[in-house]
Design a protein around this motif. Structure first.
Motif, PDB file in Angstrom:
ATOM      1  N   PRO A  22      21.830   5.950  21.932  1.00  0.00           N
ATOM      2  CA  PRO A  22      20.469   6.981  21.577  1.00  0.00           C
ATOM      3  C   PRO A  22      19.246   6.350  21.225  1.00  0.00           C
ATOM      4  O   PRO A  22      18.470   6.991  21.699  1.00  0.00           O
ATOM      5  N   GLN A  23      19.181   5.109  20.699  1.00  0.00           N
ATOM      6  CA  GLN A  23      17.935   4.689  20.521  1.00  0.00           C
ATOM      7  C   GLN A  23      17.359   3.905  21.835  1.00  0.00           C
ATOM      8  O   GLN A  23      16.187   4.083  22.168  1.00  0.00           O
ATOM      9  N   LEU A  24      18.258   3.512  22.923  1.00  0.00           N
ATOM     10  CA  LEU A  24      17.397   3.330  24.045  1.00  0.00           C
ATOM     11  C   LEU A  24      17.012   4.460  24.806  1.00  0.00           C
ATOM     12  O   LEU A  24      15.922   4.400  25.447  1.00  0.00           O
ATOM     13  N   ARG A  25      17.623   5.786  24.872  1.00  0.00           N
ATOM     14  CA  ARG A  25      16.996   6.857  25.278  1.00  0.00           C
ATOM     15  C   ARG A  25      15.687   7.111  24.604  1.00  0.00           C
ATOM     16  O   ARG A  25      14.732   7.424  25.446  1.00  0.00           O
ATOM     17  N   VAL A  26      15.510   6.936  23.374  1.00  0.00           N
ATOM     18  CA  VAL A  26      14.200   7.036  22.440  1.00  0.00           C
ATOM     19  C   VAL A  26      13.302   6.093  23.320  1.00  0.00           C
ATOM     20  O   VAL A  26      12.155   6.839  23.311  1.00  0.00           O
ATOM     21  N   HIS A  27      13.628   4.984  23.454  1.00  0.00           N
ATOM     22  CA  HIS A  27      12.641   4.202  23.837  1.00  0.00           C
ATOM     23  C   HIS A  27      12.281   3.993  25.447  1.00  0.00           C
ATOM     24  O   HIS A  27      11.272   3.486  25.906  1.00  0.00           O
ATOM     25  N   LEU A  28      13.398   4.356  26.062  1.00  0.00           N
ATOM     26  CA  LEU A  28      13.060   4.980  27.343  1.00  0.00           C
ATOM     27  C   LEU A  28      11.865   6.088  27.537  1.00  0.00           C
ATOM     28  O   LEU A  28      10.991   5.918  28.359  1.00  0.00           O
ATOM     29  N   ARG A  29      11.999   7.045  26.651  1.00  0.00           N
ATOM     30  CA  ARG A  29      11.130   8.246  26.618  1.00  0.00           C
ATOM     31  C   ARG A  29       9.802   7.497  26.216  1.00  0.00           C
ATOM     32  O   ARG A  29       8.617   7.867  26.748  1.00  0.00           O
ATOM     33  N   ALA A  30       9.845   6.879  25.072  1.00  0.00           N
ATOM     34  CA  ALA A  30       8.675   6.233  24.428  1.00  0.00           C
ATOM     35  C   ALA A  30       7.956   5.326  25.684  1.00  0.00           C
ATOM     36  O   ALA A  30       6.522   5.383  25.525  1.00  0.00           O
ATOM     37  N   PHE A  31       8.547   4.465  26.371  1.00  0.00           N
ATOM     38  CA  PHE A  31       7.962   3.664  27.348  1.00  0.00           C
ATOM     39  C   PHE A  31       7.141   4.447  28.400  1.00  0.00           C
ATOM     40  O   PHE A  31       5.947   3.892  28.842  1.00  0.00           O
ATOM     41  N   LEU A  32       7.627   5.502  28.788  1.00  0.00           N
ATOM     42  CA  LEU A  32       7.022   6.323  29.694  1.00  0.00           C
ATOM     43  C   LEU A  32       5.685   7.014  28.936  1.00  0.00           C
ATOM     44  O   LEU A  32       4.859   7.406  29.552  1.00  0.00           O
ATOM     45  N   ASN A  33       5.725   7.297  27.716  1.00  0.00           N
ATOM     46  CA  ASN A  33       4.953   7.788  26.665  1.00  0.00           C
ATOM     47  C   ASN A  33       3.484   7.135  26.788  1.00  0.00           C
ATOM     48  O   ASN A  33       2.664   7.585  26.744  1.00  0.00           O
ATOM     49  N   VAL A  34       3.881   5.780  26.685  1.00  0.00           N
ATOM     50  CA  VAL A  34       2.666   4.658  26.673  1.00  0.00           C
ATOM     51  C   VAL A  34       2.194   4.246  27.855  1.00  0.00           C
ATOM     52  O   VAL A  34       1.662   3.277  27.969  1.00  0.00           O
ATOM     53  N   GLY A  35       2.930   4.625  29.135  1.00  0.00           N
ATOM     54  CA  GLY A  35       1.994   4.465  30.247  1.00  0.00           C
ATOM     55  C   GLY A  35       2.939   3.609  30.966  1.00  0.00           C
ATOM     56  O   GLY A  35       2.589   3.210  32.134  1.00  0.00           O
ATOM     57  N   GLY A  36       4.210   3.392  30.786  1.00  0.00           N
ATOM     58  CA  GLY A  36       5.115   2.682  31.615  1.00  0.00           C
ATOM     59  C   GLY A  36       5.811   3.653  32.620  1.00  0.00           C
ATOM     60  O   GLY A  36       5.499   4.879  32.699  1.00  0.00           O
TER      61      GLY A  36
END
Length: 286
Positions: free
Chosen positions: A226-240
């Motif tokens: 679940p945390q990996l999915r959160v951070h995949l979203r976050a990576f895209l949110n910050v320009g990844g």
């Protein structure tokens, strides 16, 4: 089927392609080691020469030489994953040195390990910092780099952390904190104050690099879907980008194993589909 059957017979050009992979791998390995002679594989070649060859051909000729990530990103992702795993100290020291060789700073490496406290705990972070101390000492003195970068923006830790949590995770971040209110409100407060108010607010790594390290650690651990999915979203949110995610997850096959990489790709597929569906809905709404 025996080894000598046509199904296993080498095809014309196979050896040339293997030679290309090996040469490409050696070039990449030299970039990481900073040396023309890759003595690091000599002990491996003495007992398992095929493994030494696979390391060069697959690890560096195939994976490391892929497009999608810069050498600096590859090394930050690698040291983050190895620090989180906590079971490969010699390889962690090798890749800390490699990170320096490809242009990472000591401060960036230290910040990556401070970031590790959040995802793999303080023992893993302290062990990684001990490895970094050894590598830095072997390199000799350098001009001191400021590593204490506590924010001084006039706000308290909670307010600062909540703003960063919203910026990185979007609405899902505060929702996680709210979901803890009935059972572990202090844990929710610590998540805001320490994870975001203290660690994420530090200036030693930009948010893009922090999220890359977070994805690497959550993937390598293999216990934080679940945390990996959160951070995949976050990576895209910050320009990844999606290309960076796929390249990172592919690289982690070499350091955390294929099951961890495959699970990471499955999570990424979900997040990409989620983004595509949201984009399609927005387009339809317009």
């Amino acid at each position: 089927m025996t080894h000598g059957t046509a199904a296993h017979a080498p095809r014309p050009g196979d050896r040339d392609r293997d030679d290309d992979r090996y040469a490409r791998g050696l070039a990449a390995l030299r970039l990481v080691t900073g040396s023309e002679h890759n003595a690091v594989l000599d002990p491996v070649a003495e007992i398992a020469p095929d493994l030494a060859r696979f390391t060069v051909e697959f690890g560096y000729g195939d994976i490391w030489s892929q497009p999608g990530l810069t050498p600096r990103q590859r090394q930050i992702g690698t040291v983050a994953a190895l620090a989180a795993l906590g079971n490969a100290a010699p390889q962690l020291r090798f890749h800390i040195a490699g990170a320096l060789n490809v242009g990472c700073t000591r401060r960036e490496i230290v910040e990556t390990f401070i970031h590790t406290t959040v995802y793999a705990g303080f023992p893993a972070a302290l062990n990684a910092l001990a490895a970094a101390r050894e590598v830095f000492a072997a390199r000799g003195a350098e001009e001191a780099e400021q590593t204490a970068s506590e924010p001084e923006d006039g706000r308290d830790r909670y307010a600062r952390g909540l703003d960063l949590l919203r910026a990185v995770d979007g609405p899902a971040g505060p929702h996680v904190v709210d979901s803890l209110a009935d059972i572990a409100p202090d844990l929710g407060r610590y998540l805001v104050e320490y994870v975001f108010g203290d660690v994420y607010a530090r200036t030693g790594l930009d948010l893009h690099t922090r999220e890359l390290a977070s994805v690497a650690m959550c993937t390598a651990l293999g216990t934080a879907g679940p945390q990996l999915r959160v951070h995949l979203r976050a990576f895209l949110n910050v320009g990844g980008t999606r290309e960076e995610i796929v390249a990172l997850l592919t690289q982690l096959a070499g350091y955390a194993g294929f099951p961890a990489a495959l699970n990471g790709v499955a999570a990424a597929r979900e997040i990409f589909a989620e983004r595509d569906a949201a984009d399609a809905a927005d387009t339809a709404g317009e």
